[in-house]
Design a protein around this motif. Structure first.
Motif, PDB file in Angstrom:
ATOM      1  N   GLN A 279      68.850 -13.369  80.199  1.00 53.02           N
ATOM      2  CA  GLN A 279      69.578 -13.262  81.577  1.00 53.02           C
ATOM      3  C   GLN A 279      70.828 -12.470  81.731  1.00 53.02           C
ATOM      4  O   GLN A 279      71.358 -11.553  82.615  1.00 53.02           O
ATOM      5  N   LEU A 280      72.080 -13.317  81.624  1.00 51.52           N
ATOM      6  CA  LEU A 280      73.260 -12.321  81.313  1.00 51.52           C
ATOM      7  C   LEU A 280      73.285 -11.082  80.923  1.00 51.52           C
ATOM      8  O   LEU A 280      74.024  -9.950  81.425  1.00 51.52           O
ATOM      9  N   ALA A 321      76.551 -16.829  83.367  1.00 54.10           N
ATOM     10  CA  ALA A 321      77.227 -17.581  82.636  1.00 54.10           C
ATOM     11  C   ALA A 321      77.877 -18.484  82.448  1.00 54.10           C
ATOM     12  O   ALA A 321      78.261 -19.131  81.439  1.00 54.10           O
ATOM     13  N   PHE A 322      77.851 -19.768  83.527  1.00 56.01           N
ATOM     14  CA  PHE A 322      78.914 -20.667  83.683  1.00 56.01           C
ATOM     15  C   PHE A 322      77.504 -21.869  83.235  1.00 56.01           C
ATOM     16  O   PHE A 322      77.678 -22.480  82.575  1.00 56.01           O
ATOM     17  N   GLY A 323      76.257 -21.450  83.530  1.00 55.52           N
ATOM     18  CA  GLY A 323      75.100 -21.786  82.943  1.00 55.52           C
ATOM     19  C   GLY A 323      75.053 -21.785  81.357  1.00 55.52           C
ATOM     20  O   GLY A 323      74.914 -22.794  80.423  1.00 55.52           O
ATOM     21  N   LEU A 324      75.758 -20.676  80.704  1.00 59.25           N
ATOM     22  CA  LEU A 324      75.448 -20.964  79.381  1.00 59.25           C
ATOM     23  C   LEU A 324      76.573 -21.579  78.652  1.00 59.25           C
ATOM     24  O   LEU A 324      76.435 -21.848  77.784  1.00 59.25           O
ATOM     25  N   ILE A 325      77.915 -21.345  79.624  1.00 60.74           N
ATOM     26  CA  ILE A 325      78.634 -22.628  78.927  1.00 60.74           C
ATOM     27  C   ILE A 325      78.239 -23.640  79.092  1.00 60.74           C
ATOM     28  O   ILE A 325      79.187 -24.460  77.733  1.00 60.74           O
ATOM     29  N   GLN A 387      75.558 -11.486  71.682  1.00 61.46           N
ATOM     30  CA  GLN A 387      73.978 -11.920  71.896  1.00 61.46           C
ATOM     31  C   GLN A 387      73.443 -13.461  71.474  1.00 61.46           C
ATOM     32  O   GLN A 387      72.941 -14.283  71.800  1.00 61.46           O
ATOM     33  N   ARG A 388      73.835 -13.430  70.339  1.00 61.80           N
ATOM     34  CA  ARG A 388      73.178 -14.306  69.086  1.00 61.80           C
ATOM     35  C   ARG A 388      74.240 -15.400  68.795  1.00 61.80           C
ATOM     36  O   ARG A 388      73.752 -16.310  68.927  1.00 61.80           O
ATOM     37  N   SER A 389      75.527 -15.534  69.262  1.00 61.29           N
ATOM     38  CA  SER A 389      76.723 -16.572  68.969  1.00 61.29           C
ATOM     39  C   SER A 389      75.949 -17.704  70.807  1.00 61.29           C
ATOM     40  O   SER A 389      76.007 -18.778  70.823  1.00 61.29           O
TER      41      SER A 389
END
Length: 407
Positions: A279-280, A321-325, A387-389
Motif C-alpha cells: 500500500q505504501l 507509514a505509521f501502520g508499518l511502524i 520493500q523487503r525490510s
C-alpha cells in the motif's frame, strides 16, 4: 454499513484522549509561525524572527525522539508532565522577552528550552495502538489521526497568525501556550488509556528506534514527502504572486490540504486488506505521478486543481507509514519510532521550503515544483528498495531485533 470512525470511538476513553490530544498538538503548528508573526512585529526584523523560529523547530526535531524514548521506558505521564512544564514556562519567557524587549539571547534561549515540547501525535497513536493492537480498527484510527494532523496544520497556523495580526503580536503564541498546557493536562489525567510500559519482551532490544531498518527507511522517505508538502506551499505563494493574485495562495494551499484530508478519511473507512508495505509503495507512486501536473499549471484555477491532485496521496502515505511502524518496531520502542517519522516530516518541510525557495529565487516561480518532482521520485526509490525490510523479511533489522512476518 456501520461507520468505522464511530466504531473506534466506542472504545472506553477514546473520545477523551483524542479530543485532549487534538488541543495539545495545536502548538506544533502554532509555535513556529507564531514566533515569526510575534517577533516580526515586536522587533521588525524577519531574519531574527526566522532564526528564533528555526532554533525552536530544529531543536524540537532533535529532542522529541529522545523524549519519546524515555516515554517508552518510563511511561507517558512520568515524562510528558515535566517536559511540558519546561516547555510552557519557556514559551511564557519567550513571550515576555518579545514584549519587554529583553536581550536577543533570551529569545534564543527560551526558544531552545521550549523545544522540550513532547510529540503529542506519537503519544496519541501509542494510545490507539494500545487499544486496537493487531486489529483492523487500528488502520482506521491512524487514518483519523492523519486527517486530524492535516486540520492541525491548517487551523493552527491560520489561528496563530490571525490572532497576532488582529489582536496583539503575542496573541498567537499566548493562545498556543495555553492550548499546550490545558490540552496536555487533560490528556495526562486520562490514565485509563495510557499505554503500559513494556520491556524488550524477549527481543533484547537495545539502543534507539532509529537503528531499526524500517524506521530508517520510512523516516528517510517522509523527509522527501515533507519536502513535497513544503514545496507546494512555497511555490503556490510565488506563482499566485507572479500571476498578480497573491490572495489566492491561501485558497490554493487550503485545497491541497482538503484533497489529502478527504482521501485519508476514505482510506480509513475502506480499510483495504493489501499488505501495508505494498500500500505504501502504491501511495508514493501516486504521490510522484500526481506531482507532474504541477509543472503545467499556468493559471490560478489550473494551479488549484493540480495542487488538489498532488495532495490526494499525502494522507494515505502517512497512514500506511505509521501502520508499518506499529507492525515493524518492537512494542517497547513504538512511541520513539513514531516520533522519528514525525521528525522526518518536519525536517523535510524545513529542507523543502529552503530548497524550493532557492529554486524560485534563482530560476522562477514555476520551476519550484521541480523540487516536488525530484522529491517524489526519491520517495518511490526509497520505498521500492526498502520493500523487503518493510515486509519483515530481513533476517535481522538491527542488533537484537527478530524479523517479523509480512501481513
Amino acid at each position: 454499513m456501520s461507520n468505522p470512525y464511530k466504531e473506534i470511538f466506542k472504545a472506553p476513553g477514546a473520545m477523551g484522549f483524542s479530543a485532549a490530544g487534538f488541543v495539545a498538538r495545536l502548538p506544533i503548528a502554532m509555535a513556529p509561525i507564531g514566533i515569526v508573526a510575534m517577533l516580526s512585529q515586536t522587533h521588525g526584523e524577519y531574519w531574527l524572527a526566522g532564526a528564533v523560529s528555526a532554533t525552536f523547530a530544529l531543536t524540537n526535531a532533535l529532542v522529541s525522539p529522545q523524549i519519546s524514548r524515555w516515554v517508552d521506558r518510563l511511561g507517558q505521564s512520568a515524562v510528558i508532565v515535566p517536559t511540558t512544564i519546561v516547555s510552557v514556562l519557556a514559551f511564557f519567557v519567550l513571550i515576555a522577552a518579545a514584549n519587554q524587549d529583553w536581550p536577543v539571547w533570551t529569545l534564543f534561549a527560551s526558544a531552545f528550552l521550549a523545544a522540550s515540547m513532547p510529540s503529542m501525535p506519537a503519544m496519541i497513536r501509542a494510545r490507539w495502538t494500545e487499544i486496537f493492537r493487531n486489529r483492523p480498527e487500528l488502520n482506521t484510527a491512524f487514518a483519523f489521526e492523519s486527517s486530524a494532523d492535516e486540520l492541525v496544520y491548517i487551523a493552527g497556523a491560520s489561528l496563530s497568525v490571525g490572532l497576532a495580526v488582529a489582536l496583539f503580536p503575542e496573541a498567537g503564541m499566548l493562545t498556543g501556550t495555553i492550548f499546550l498546557a490545558l490540552g496536555t493536562a487533560a490528556f495526562v489525567l486520562q490514565r485509563a488509556t495510557e499505554p503500559r510500559v513494556r520491556g524488550s519482551e524477549g527481543d533484547v532490544v537495545q539502543g534507539s528506534a532509529i537503528r531499526q531498518r524500517p524506521v530508517q527507511i520510512i523516516t528517510l522517505a517522509l523527509i522527501f514527502v515533507g519536502s513535497i508538502f513544503a514545496t507546494a506551499e512555497v511555490s503556490a505563494v510565488a506563482i499566485t504572486k507572479e500571476l498578480g493574485q497573491p490572495n489566492a495562495a491561501s485558497l490554493v494551499i487550503g485545497v491541497y490540504a482538503v484533497g489529502s484530508f478527504a482521501v485519508g478519511l476514505l482510506l480509513g473507512a475502506l480499510n483495504p486488506r493489501m499488505a501495508l508495505h505494498r500500500q505504501l509503495l502504491i501511495a508514493v507512486i501516486v504521490l510522484a505521478v500526481t506531482s507532474l501536473p504541477l509543472l503545467a499549471a499556468g493559471t490560478v484555477p489550473t494551479l488549484a486543481f493540480a495542487v488538489f491532485l498532488s495532495g490526494i496521496a499525502i494522507s494515505p502515505t502517512f497512514i500506511t507509514a505509521f501502520g508499518l511502524i506499529e507492525r515493524r518496531v518492537p512494542e517497547s520502542m513504538l512511541t520513539e519510532g513514531v516520533t522519528w517519522v514525525m521528525t522526518g516530516i518536519g525536517i523535510g518541510m524545513a529542507l523543502g521550503a529552503f530548497v524550493s525557495g532557492w529554486v524560485v529565487d534563482t530560476y522562477g516561480a514555476h520551476d519550484g515544483f521541480w523540487v516536488s518532482v525530484a522529491a517524489g521520485a526519491a520517495t518511490v526509490v526509497t520505498i521500492a528498495l526498502g520493500q523487503r525490510s518493510l515486509a519483515g523479511e530481513s533476517a535481522i533489522s538491527a542488533p537484537g531485533q527478530l524479523s517479523q512476518p509480512a501481513e
